[in-house]
Design a protein around this motif. Structure first.
Motif, PDB file in Angstrom:
ATOM      1  N   THR A   1       0.665  -1.198   0.005  1.00 35.53           N
ATOM      2  CA  THR A   1      -0.021  -0.172  -0.129  1.00 35.53           C
ATOM      3  C   THR A   1       0.822   0.997  -0.025  1.00 35.53           C
ATOM      4  OG1 THR A   1      -1.480  -1.142   1.094  1.00 35.53           O
ATOM      5  CG2 THR A   1      -1.897   1.199   1.220  1.00 35.53           C
ATOM      6  N   PRO A   2       0.607   2.119  -1.006  1.00 34.30           N
ATOM      7  CA  PRO A   2       1.622   3.475  -0.957  1.00 34.30           C
ATOM      8  C   PRO A   2       1.299   4.089   0.329  1.00 34.30           C
ATOM      9  CG  PRO A   2       0.095   3.006  -3.087  1.00 34.30           C
ATOM     10  CD  PRO A   2      -0.218   2.081  -2.026  1.00 34.30           C
ATOM     11  N   VAL A   3       2.312   4.906   0.691  1.00 29.79           N
ATOM     12  CA  VAL A   3       2.108   5.932   1.714  1.00 29.79           C
ATOM     13  C   VAL A   3       1.199   6.985   1.454  1.00 29.79           C
ATOM     14  CG1 VAL A   3       3.507   7.262   3.415  1.00 29.79           C
ATOM     15  CG2 VAL A   3       4.611   5.278   2.838  1.00 29.79           C
ATOM     16  N   ARG A   4       0.342   7.398   2.455  1.00 36.02           N
ATOM     17  CA  ARG A   4      -0.487   8.343   1.963  1.00 36.02           C
ATOM     18  C   ARG A   4       0.210   9.798   2.131  1.00 36.02           C
ATOM     19  NH1 ARG A   4      -5.355   8.907   5.792  1.00 36.02           N
ATOM     20  NH2 ARG A   4      -3.833   9.156   7.110  1.00 36.02           N
ATOM     21  N   TYR A   5      -0.057  10.680   1.280  1.00 29.97           N
ATOM     22  CA  TYR A   5       0.732  12.090   1.287  1.00 29.97           C
ATOM     23  C   TYR A   5       0.900  12.603   2.597  1.00 29.97           C
ATOM     24  CZ  TYR A   5       2.572  16.504  -0.138  1.00 29.97           C
ATOM     25  OH  TYR A   5       3.501  17.502   0.027  1.00 29.97           O
ATOM     26  N   PHE A   6      -0.419  12.573   3.407  1.00 32.86           N
ATOM     27  CA  PHE A   6      -0.461  12.997   4.684  1.00 32.86           C
ATOM     28  C   PHE A   6       0.549  12.569   5.532  1.00 32.86           C
ATOM     29  CE2 PHE A   6      -2.448  13.264   9.015  1.00 32.86           C
ATOM     30  CZ  PHE A   6      -2.721  14.608   8.854  1.00 32.86           C
ATOM     31  N   ASP A   7       0.810  11.267   5.560  1.00 36.34           N
ATOM     32  CA  ASP A   7       1.754  10.381   6.448  1.00 36.34           C
ATOM     33  C   ASP A   7       3.056  10.541   5.720  1.00 36.34           C
ATOM     34  OD1 ASP A   7      -0.166   9.800   8.101  1.00 36.34           O
ATOM     35  OD2 ASP A   7      -0.834   7.875   7.136  1.00 36.34           O
ATOM     36  N   LEU A   8       3.638  11.099   4.635  1.00 39.34           N
ATOM     37  CA  LEU A   8       4.940  10.997   3.979  1.00 39.34           C
ATOM     38  C   LEU A   8       5.927  11.641   4.989  1.00 39.34           C
ATOM     39  CD1 LEU A   8       6.541  10.073   1.634  1.00 39.34           C
ATOM     40  CD2 LEU A   8       6.148  12.432   0.591  1.00 39.34           C
TER      41      LEU A   8
END
Length: 112
Positions: A1-8
């Motif tokens: 699952t790609p990392v959400r931009y908010f959690d980058l």
């Protein structure tokens, strides 16, 4: 699952060393990737020393600010990792200075 931009930011700031390697044979322009490289700038912003391949701007500036190292080979990568780990505190200080001095976007005073 790609990392959400908010959690980058959590992922980037948790690294001890940031790695950023570009395939310079892919396009002639990539070897001149400069301050536009978001990956490297994010590492520096969060105080994470960077190791990247030899690119004109980054090779000079990482050395100048002692914010990371640039390499040509896997053997140099291993040596660079050891060097940064041994001097991690100094390299981390260099990253913050590098970002603030050379990469931070300053507000523009535009008159319309």
């Amino acid at each position: 699952t790609p990392v959400r931009y908010f959690d980058l930011h959590k992922l980037v700031s948790s690294a001890s060393i940031g790695l950023a390697f570009y395939d310079t044979s892919y396009t002639k322009n990539i070897k001149y990737v400069g301050k536009s490289s978001g990956k490297i700038c994010n590492y520096l912003f969060y105080g994470v020393p960077v190791i990247c391949n030899k690119l004109p701007y980054w090779s000079k500036s990482l050395k100048k600010y002692k914010s990371g190292l640039s390499v040509n080979s896997a053997i140099q990568l291993e040596e660079s990792i050891k060097k940064i780990i041994k001097n991690h505190s100094n390299f981390s200080k260099g990253t913050i200075f590098h970002f603030n001095k050379d990469l931070k976007i300053k507000s523009l005073n535009l008159k319309m």
